[in-house]
Write a protein that holds these residues in place. Structure first.
Motif, PDB file in Angstrom:
ATOM      1  N   ILE A   9       0.834  -1.204   0.000  1.00 16.98           N
ATOM      2  CA  ILE A   9       0.000   0.000   0.000  1.00 16.98           C
ATOM      3  C   ILE A   9       0.869   1.254   0.000  1.00 16.98           C
ATOM      4  CG2 ILE A   9      -1.614   1.372   1.380  1.00 16.98           C
ATOM      5  CD1 ILE A   9      -2.847  -1.287   2.338  1.00 16.98           C
ATOM      6  N   ALA A  10       1.896   1.268   0.849  1.00 18.61           N
ATOM      7  CA  ALA A  10       2.765   2.441   0.945  1.00 18.61           C
ATOM      8  C   ALA A  10       3.576   2.654  -0.324  1.00 18.61           C
ATOM      9  CB  ALA A  10       3.699   2.293   2.151  1.00 18.61           C
ATOM     10  N   ILE A  27      -4.206   7.857  -1.147  1.00 20.98           N
ATOM     11  CA  ILE A  27      -4.246   6.431  -1.478  1.00 20.98           C
ATOM     12  C   ILE A  27      -4.116   5.583  -0.217  1.00 20.98           C
ATOM     13  CG2 ILE A  27      -3.179   4.578  -2.814  1.00 20.98           C
ATOM     14  CD1 ILE A  27      -4.473   6.759  -4.508  1.00 20.98           C
ATOM     15  N   LEU A  28      -3.139   5.914   0.627  1.00 25.28           N
ATOM     16  CA  LEU A  28      -2.882   5.087   1.804  1.00 25.28           C
ATOM     17  C   LEU A  28      -4.051   5.067   2.775  1.00 25.28           C
ATOM     18  CD1 LEU A  28       0.276   4.435   3.730  1.00 25.28           C
ATOM     19  CD2 LEU A  28      -1.589   5.422   5.047  1.00 25.28           C
ATOM     20  N   VAL A  29      -4.695   6.202   3.018  1.00 25.38           N
ATOM     21  CA  VAL A  29      -5.769   6.264   4.017  1.00 25.38           C
ATOM     22  C   VAL A  29      -6.939   5.341   3.657  1.00 25.38           C
ATOM     23  CG1 VAL A  29      -7.514   7.753   5.069  1.00 25.38           C
ATOM     24  CG2 VAL A  29      -5.146   8.534   4.907  1.00 25.38           C
ATOM     25  N   PRO A  30      -7.566   5.480   2.471  1.00 22.03           N
ATOM     26  CA  PRO A  30      -8.683   4.576   2.162  1.00 22.03           C
ATOM     27  C   PRO A  30      -8.259   3.128   1.991  1.00 22.03           C
ATOM     28  CG  PRO A  30      -8.166   5.926   0.257  1.00 22.03           C
ATOM     29  CD  PRO A  30      -7.375   6.486   1.407  1.00 22.03           C
ATOM     30  N   THR A 226       5.023   1.691  11.142  1.00 21.33           N
ATOM     31  CA  THR A 226       5.809   2.602  10.306  1.00 21.33           C
ATOM     32  C   THR A 226       7.027   1.894   9.693  1.00 21.33           C
ATOM     33  OG1 THR A 226       7.203   3.377  12.144  1.00 21.33           O
ATOM     34  CG2 THR A 226       5.131   4.563  11.749  1.00 21.33           C
ATOM     35  N   LEU A 227       7.396   0.741  10.258  1.00 20.31           N
ATOM     36  CA  LEU A 227       8.588   0.027   9.769  1.00 20.31           C
ATOM     37  C   LEU A 227       8.480  -0.384   8.301  1.00 20.31           C
ATOM     38  CD1 LEU A 227       9.440  -2.166  12.901  1.00 20.31           C
ATOM     39  CD2 LEU A 227      10.470   0.000  12.180  1.00 20.31           C
ATOM     40  N   PRO A 228       7.351  -0.965   7.839  1.00 18.12           N
ATOM     41  CA  PRO A 228       7.252  -1.274   6.416  1.00 18.12           C
ATOM     42  C   PRO A 228       6.841  -0.065   5.575  1.00 18.12           C
ATOM     43  CG  PRO A 228       5.299  -2.076   7.539  1.00 18.12           C
ATOM     44  CD  PRO A 228       6.233  -1.567   8.600  1.00 18.12           C
ATOM     45  N   VAL A 229       6.135   0.879   6.193  1.00 17.08           N
ATOM     46  CA  VAL A 229       5.572   2.003   5.441  1.00 17.08           C
ATOM     47  C   VAL A 229       6.645   3.002   5.010  1.00 17.08           C
ATOM     48  CG1 VAL A 229       4.139   4.078   5.680  1.00 17.08           C
ATOM     49  CG2 VAL A 229       3.234   1.849   6.350  1.00 17.08           C
ATOM     50  N   ILE A 230       7.570   3.329   5.900  1.00 14.06           N
ATOM     51  CA  ILE A 230       8.558   4.370   5.603  1.00 14.06           C
ATOM     52  C   ILE A 230       9.452   4.013   4.410  1.00 14.06           C
ATOM     53  CG2 ILE A 230      10.620   5.527   6.487  1.00 14.06           C
ATOM     54  CD1 ILE A 230       9.221   5.676   9.199  1.00 14.06           C
ATOM     55  N   ALA A 232       8.984   1.757   2.040  1.00 10.46           N
ATOM     56  CA  ALA A 232       8.164   1.557   0.844  1.00 10.46           C
ATOM     57  C   ALA A 232       7.715   2.884   0.260  1.00 10.46           C
ATOM     58  CB  ALA A 232       6.954   0.686   1.184  1.00 10.46           C
ATOM     59  N   ALA A 233       7.291   3.802   1.125  1.00 11.01           N
ATOM     60  CA  ALA A 233       6.836   5.111   0.659  1.00 11.01           C
ATOM     61  C   ALA A 233       7.976   5.891   0.024  1.00 11.01           C
ATOM     62  CB  ALA A 233       6.240   5.895   1.825  1.00 11.01           C
TER      63      ALA A 233
END
Length: 273
Positions: A9-10, A27-30, A226-230, A232-233
């Motif tokens: 997603i991120a 995109i991430l929120v929904p 936040t570990l996978p999100v940061i 990836a984003a």
């Protein structure tokens, strides 16, 4: 498994956000609400925690894409700092209001906001350019790589008022402000699309710092996610910024319309059902 979902997603959020100047939160929120709350694949998710995760992500999407756009000299730093000055108090107020929203209300209001923005962009080509703001404001000149000149501008007082309102919505929904400010920059201030998007991502980075501090204070951030999100984003934003340089301006606006319409309709349906 939830780490894999959040990484994907991120990554997509960062790429799309940098491509069209949204910051990725739209995109991430929904997507996280749907996968994490509706389908139950991510534990302990609430609208507030999704927004908290989104604003943390936007620090890194904003930073990555800004670095890329700076190399291409597309960022209007002066405008970015002016917009930031107006948005700071708004983001704090929006983060405070966010505490009182339940999931159906959040989805409904979020969807309505995106539909309004998509509609504005949909009729943009049929509207006459609004020259008043440029004539009565500080003018800026941009020359693109083909040598074409663009004159754009805005009254500073109006820009501060507009970005204050945008800041409230950004803090409330965790979508970075780019999805609201880019249409205004294109229609009212006559920014060249590439400059609007690059400057928007610079603003996303600055406001995300304040926005994240507010949501951290209110306890809306689950740090483990936040570990996978940061990473990836950050990777996604680099990809999106590179794609932006290869697409023409009209394509960027079309992409923005489609994204806002799809996400908006989906969020409204979730809020009503």
């Amino acid at each position: 498994m939830e780490f894999i979902f959040l990484f994907v997603i991120a990554l997509c959020s960062g790429a799309v956000g940098a491509l069209v100047g949204l910051g990725g939160g739209v995109i991430l929120v929904p997507a996280t609400i749907f996968v994490g709350i509706n389908l139950g694949y991510i534990q302990d998710m609430t609208p507030q925690k999704v927004v908290g995760l989104s604003v943390i992500m936007m620090i890194f999407t904003g930073l990555a894409s800004t670095i890329s756009y700076v190399k291409s000299k597309m960022v209007d730093f002066k405008s970015g700092f002016i917009f930031f000055a107006g948005s700071v108090p708004g983001t704090i107020i929006g983060a405070y209001i966010n505490k009182g929203l339940d999931l159906p209300s959040f989805n409904l209001y979020f969807g309505l906001l995106l539909i309004v923005l998509a509609t504005i962009l949909l009729v943009r080509d049929r509207l006459k350019p609004v020259q008043w703001f440029v004539k009565h404001g500080t003018k800026r000149l941009y020359v693109d790589s083909a040598g074409k000149e663009f004159v754009y501008g805005y009254p500073i007082w109006f820009a501060l008022m507009l970005t204050f309102f945008v800041g409230i919505l950004s803090g409330l929904f965790g979508i970075g402000g780019g999805s609201m400010l880019v249409p205004a920059m294109l229609i009212l201030f006559l920014f060249p699309p590439h400059v609007a998007i690059a400057t928007s991502m610079f603003l996303v980075f600055l406001t995300a710092l304040v926005n994240s501090a507010s949501h951290i204070y209110f306890g809306h951030v689950q740090w483990i996610y936040t570990l996978p999100v940061i990473p990836a984003a950050y990777m996604g934003a680099k990809i999106g910024a590179e794609l932006n340089k290869k697409l023409n301006s009209n394509t960027l606006v079309v992409v923005l319309r489609i994204i806002l319409l799809i996400v908006g309709i989906r969020s409204i349906l979730d809020g009503l059902l």
